[in-house]
Motif scaffolding. Structure first.
Motif, mmCIF file in Angstrom:
data_model
loop_
_atom_site.group_PDB
_atom_site.id
_atom_site.type_symbol
_atom_site.label_atom_id
_atom_site.label_comp_id
_atom_site.label_asym_id
_atom_site.label_seq_id
_atom_site.Cartn_x
_atom_site.Cartn_y
_atom_site.Cartn_z
ATOM 1 N N HIS A 89 0.829 -1.221 0.000
ATOM 2 C CA HIS A 89 0.000 0.000 0.000
ATOM 3 C C HIS A 89 0.852 1.255 0.000
ATOM 4 O O HIS A 89 0.663 2.140 0.818
ATOM 5 N N CYS A 90 1.795 1.307 -0.917
ATOM 6 C CA CYS A 90 2.685 2.457 -0.898
ATOM 7 C C CYS A 90 2.399 3.414 -2.041
ATOM 8 O O CYS A 90 3.063 4.424 -2.184
ATOM 9 N N ILE A 91 1.421 3.100 -2.891
ATOM 10 C CA ILE A 91 1.122 3.976 -4.032
ATOM 11 C C ILE A 91 -0.122 4.797 -3.725
ATOM 12 O O ILE A 91 -1.153 4.242 -3.314
ATOM 13 N N ASP A 92 0.010 6.089 -3.894
ATOM 14 C CA ASP A 92 -1.128 6.979 -3.625
ATOM 15 C C ASP A 92 -1.394 7.816 -4.878
ATOM 16 O O ASP A 92 -0.528 8.573 -5.322
ATOM 17 N N ILE A 93 -2.581 7.608 -5.473
ATOM 18 C CA ILE A 93 -2.904 8.295 -6.735
ATOM 19 C C ILE A 93 -4.122 9.182 -6.520
ATOM 20 O O ILE A 93 -5.109 8.762 -5.911
ATOM 21 N N CYS A 117 7.715 0.634 0.118
ATOM 22 C CA CYS A 117 7.750 -0.278 -1.022
ATOM 23 C C CYS A 117 8.646 -1.483 -0.717
ATOM 24 O O CYS A 117 9.686 -1.360 -0.081
ATOM 25 N N ILE A 118 8.177 -2.658 -1.158
ATOM 26 C CA ILE A 118 8.995 -3.861 -0.955
ATOM 27 C C ILE A 118 9.640 -4.324 -2.270
ATOM 28 O O ILE A 118 10.211 -5.390 -2.346
ATOM 29 N N PHE A 119 9.516 -3.508 -3.300
ATOM 30 C CA PHE A 119 10.133 -3.780 -4.603
ATOM 31 C C PHE A 119 9.779 -5.169 -5.125
ATOM 32 O O PHE A 119 10.650 -5.940 -5.504
ATOM 33 N N CYS A 120 8.468 -5.476 -5.098
ATOM 34 C CA CYS A 120 8.021 -6.773 -5.577
ATOM 35 C C CYS A 120 7.723 -6.740 -7.069
ATOM 36 O O CYS A 120 7.690 -7.779 -7.719
ATOM 37 N N GLY A 121 7.485 -5.552 -7.624
ATOM 38 C CA GLY A 121 7.232 -5.450 -9.055
ATOM 39 C C GLY A 121 5.800 -5.731 -9.464
ATOM 40 O O GLY A 121 5.501 -5.838 -10.658
ATOM 41 N N MET A 122 4.890 -5.864 -8.483
ATOM 42 C CA MET A 122 3.489 -6.142 -8.827
ATOM 43 C C MET A 122 2.849 -4.972 -9.580
ATOM 44 O O MET A 122 1.994 -5.173 -10.446
ATOM 45 N N CYS A 123 3.257 -3.728 -9.253
ATOM 46 C CA CYS A 123 2.687 -2.557 -9.925
ATOM 47 C C CYS A 123 3.003 -2.602 -11.411
ATOM 48 O O CYS A 123 2.171 -2.360 -12.264
ATOM 49 N N GLU A 124 4.242 -2.988 -11.704
ATOM 50 C CA GLU A 124 4.677 -3.066 -13.099
ATOM 51 C C GLU A 124 3.882 -4.132 -13.840
ATOM 52 O O GLU A 124 3.488 -3.948 -14.995
ATOM 53 N N GLU A 125 3.623 -5.258 -13.148
ATOM 54 C CA GLU A 125 2.850 -6.341 -13.758
ATOM 55 C C GLU A 125 1.420 -5.898 -14.008
ATOM 56 O O GLU A 125 0.808 -6.250 -15.011
ATOM 57 N N ALA A 126 0.882 -5.119 -13.051
ATOM 58 C CA ALA A 126 -0.529 -4.775 -13.123
ATOM 59 C C ALA A 126 -0.810 -3.712 -14.170
ATOM 60 O O ALA A 126 -1.899 -3.679 -14.751
ATOM 61 N N CYS A 127 0.133 -2.846 -14.428
ATOM 62 C CA CYS A 127 -0.147 -1.661 -15.247
ATOM 63 C C CYS A 127 -0.561 -2.047 -16.663
ATOM 64 O O CYS A 127 0.180 -2.736 -17.363
ATOM 65 N N PRO A 128 -1.738 -1.632 -17.134
ATOM 66 C CA PRO A 128 -2.211 -2.000 -18.470
ATOM 67 C C PRO A 128 -1.567 -1.172 -19.574
ATOM 68 O O PRO A 128 -1.621 -1.557 -20.738
ATOM 69 N N VAL A 129 -0.960 -0.028 -19.225
ATOM 70 C CA VAL A 129 -0.386 0.828 -20.273
ATOM 71 C C VAL A 129 1.129 0.969 -20.131
ATOM 72 O O VAL A 129 1.733 1.826 -20.761
ATOM 73 N N ASP A 130 1.730 0.095 -19.305
ATOM 74 C CA ASP A 130 3.182 0.120 -19.070
ATOM 75 C C ASP A 130 3.668 1.514 -18.684
ATOM 76 O O ASP A 130 4.667 2.011 -19.198
ATOM 77 N N ALA A 131 2.943 2.149 -17.777
ATOM 78 C CA ALA A 131 3.335 3.487 -17.354
ATOM 79 C C ALA A 131 4.312 3.430 -16.202
ATOM 80 O O ALA A 131 5.237 4.235 -16.123
#
Lengths: 177, 423
Positions: A89-93, A117-131
């Motif tokens: 829960h480290c991303i705040d949009i 952040c635990i640098f797991c890379g889940m955000c990168e996996e989840a992103c639909p537009v590779d942002a």
């Protein structure tokens, strides 16, 4: 599990041979191994002057960046998939209506608490537009907790800093892969 | 000048003590650095290479590290726990360091200086603090036993289980290994016919045959035993970090810990000195140093250099061994001492004694040359036979199979009879 359990297979230790009992071959073997390592090239580097080599920068999970599209706008469409996927829960949009016609929303603010952040890379996996992507920047330091909360500008500047060394990963979106 | 004459030997001794203690302390500090380098290199790391000249950015391959290490440990809090025996707790590091340094009174650190021609000084000046000491070897071994008291006192006075276990292990280990050490030494003393270490060196220089070649078995026994005496790996059970935290110095900190650590390194230096002096020819090197007592200034320093180089080589070997073998288990340690090293030491002693006894007859019958060859070949034959016998006969003591009781074996058998287990 009991020692009598049928699934336990007992293996007898091989009795020592004459050479092993005389100890000399083992002695020489041990010394050669250490002596070889004594003169072999070293694996560590003198860190601040020399940078450690990252095996494959494309899959390394270091500091985040927010990618820009060809027009230099932030790629993010504020879909919250990364924030939802994030286990720490480290991303705040904060999303708002997009000023551009090609998407509905864009992030008014996008902050990642790099200390949580635990640098797991889940955000990168989840992103639909590779942002959002993780770069190979590995030494992340700061003098205060506030400084370690990266806002949108900072994340975009990480992109500007690393875009030449590490091109975007999705080919369909302007990356190399 | 004349008024000074009676004091000249004292002054000479004080100068030698100053040089020796200064040299030893510096050497101990730098050996810590060497040890850390070796540890790093063996593990494919670079090791300490940053600290150089203080307050500058010159790093000099890390040669300033000993200064930094020393300062750091001196500046640390010297904490004395409330539950210790205060007197013994304070005495232990002093005992161990004083004993380790006093050992060097009888250990020569070179050959002799050329005659200086100063009236009142004995000429030539030997590289030895106490040149007249007839019982040099006894002095060395008596004091190295005193140094063990430091370990025992430290372990006992700490009033701590780990410390106590460390002291206990140390006492058992040192009692066990003093004997092979003494047996290895006895062979050399018999062959040289003197307890003076400088005479032992001279004997090897004159014959040109180092005792390591003349008494291979004695050399091996002495080498292994001195590893154990110096409590170096693979015999460092008294301070096995993984089992005993720090062993006998668990409760020590600050400068008292520093004294223990310096003494530990001095033990290693002492062991290296003894190995080199008694078995590796001391300052002698064929074709380089000569063998007579008449030396020039160049020769004197050449001999000093050869001796130092040999000692450094032995110390490097000590450090290399540290990273080559895992620590012995305590029963294996005792097996090795009592069932392998003790018989081998006795075999060596008997061989040497026999050869020395019959040497005149051998020379009379075969002439000097063949007699020398026989005196050299016989110990090697004993060495190989003894080594093979030790390997074949002694229990290896490394059986690590889990113990299966009779009940378990019976149960297995009955299961097998019922065809429940496929064999």
């Amino acid at each position: 599990m009991k020692p009598t359990d049928p699934s336990v297979t007992w293996i007898e230790e091989k009795p020592l041979g004459l050479a092993e009992r005389l100890y000399l071959p083992l002695f020489v073997q041990g010394l050669t191994t250490t002596a070889r390592h004594l003169v072999s090239p070293k694996l560590t580097v003198s860190y601040p002057e020399q940078r450690p080599t990252v095996g494959n920068p494309l899959i390394y999970r270091g500091v985040h960046r927010l990618n820009r599209d060809q027009e230099g706008r932030v790629k993010c469409v504020a879909c919250f998939l990364c924030a939802t996927a994030c286990p720490a829960h480290c991303i705040d949009i904060v999303a708002t209506n997009s000023p551009w016609p090609d998407r509905e929303k864009y992030p008014e603010s996008f902050a990642i608490d790099e200390l949580r952040c635990i640098f797991c890379g889940m955000c990168e996996e989840a992103c639909p537009v590779d942002a959002i992507e993780l770069t190979s920047l590995l030494d992340l330091t700061g003098k205060s907790r506030e400084e370690m909360i990266f806002d949108k500008e900072k994340l975009l500047s990480v992109y500007d800093m690393t875009k030449d060394a590490e091109p975007m990963k999705s080919a369909s979106l302007g990356g190399t892969l | 000048m004349n008024a000074l004459t009676p004091f000249l030997p004292t002054i000479a001794a004080l100068v030698k003590i100053g040089l020796l203690v200064g040299g030893l302390m510096t050497a101990a500090a730098y050996l810590v650095l060497v040890e850390r380098w070796m540890a790093a290199w063996v593990q494919d790391r670079k090791g300490p290479n940053r600290v150089g000249i203080p307050l500058t950015k010159i790093s000099l391959f890390g040669l300033g590290q000993p200064l930094a290490d020393g300062l750091k440990i001196i500046m640390k809090e010297d904490f004395t726990p409330r539950h210790v025996d205060k007197v013994l707790y304070t005495a232990a590091p002093l005992v161990i360091l004083a004993a380790s340094l006093a050992i060097f009174a009888a250990i020569p650190f070179g050959s002799v200086l050329p005659p200086l021609g100063i009236p009142g000084l004995p000429d030539p000046v030997p590289f030895l603090v106490a040149p007249g000491l007839d019982v040099g070897v006894l002095w060395v071994f008596a004091l190295s036993s005193i140094a063990v008291y430091g370990v025992l006192l430290g372990g006992w006075a700490s009033n701590n289980k780990y410390g106590f276990l460390g002291g206990l292990r140390s006492s058992a280990q040192l009692v066990a290994y003093e004997i092979p050490l003494g047996l290895g030494l006895l062979g050399v003393v018999l062959a040289a016919g003197s307890l003076k270490l400088d005479v032992i060196m001279n004997a090897q220089a004159e014959s040109g045959v180092w005792y390591a070649f003349a008494q291979p078995l004695g050399f091996i026994v002495f080498l292994v035993a001195s590893f154990a005496e110096a409590a170096r790996l693979p015999f460092d059970l008294p301070e096995a970090e993984q089992e005993l935290v720090g062993g006998y110095h668990t409760e020590y900190s600050g400068i008292k810990l520093l004294l223990f650590l310096v003494a530990e390194f001095l033990h290693m230096v002492t062991a290296a000195f003894l190995i080199v002096i008694m078995f590796l020819g001391g300052w002698h090197l064929w074709g380089v140093t000569g063998s007579s007592q008449e030396v020039t200034w160049l020769g004197a320093f050449l001999r000093f250099g050869v001796l130092s180089a040999k000692i450094f080589g032995v110390i490097l070997f000590f450090m290399l061994v540290r990273w080559s073998w895992p620590r012995f288990r305590f029963d294996q340690l005792m097996n090795l001492a009592w069932k392998v090293m003790l018989p081998l030491g006795i075999a060596n002693l008997v061989t040497v004694a026999t050869i020395e006894e019959f040497r005149p007859q051998l020379i009379e019958r075969f002439g000097a040359g063949p007699a020398g060859v026989i005196a050299l070949v016989a110990p090697w034959a004993v060495f190989f036979l003894g080594w093979i016998a030790a390997g074949v006969l002694t229990p290896s003591g490394t059986d690590n199979t889990p113990i299966r009781t009779h009940t378990m074996l019976d149960a297995e058998r009955s299961l097998r009879e019922q065809d429940l287990v496929e064999v």
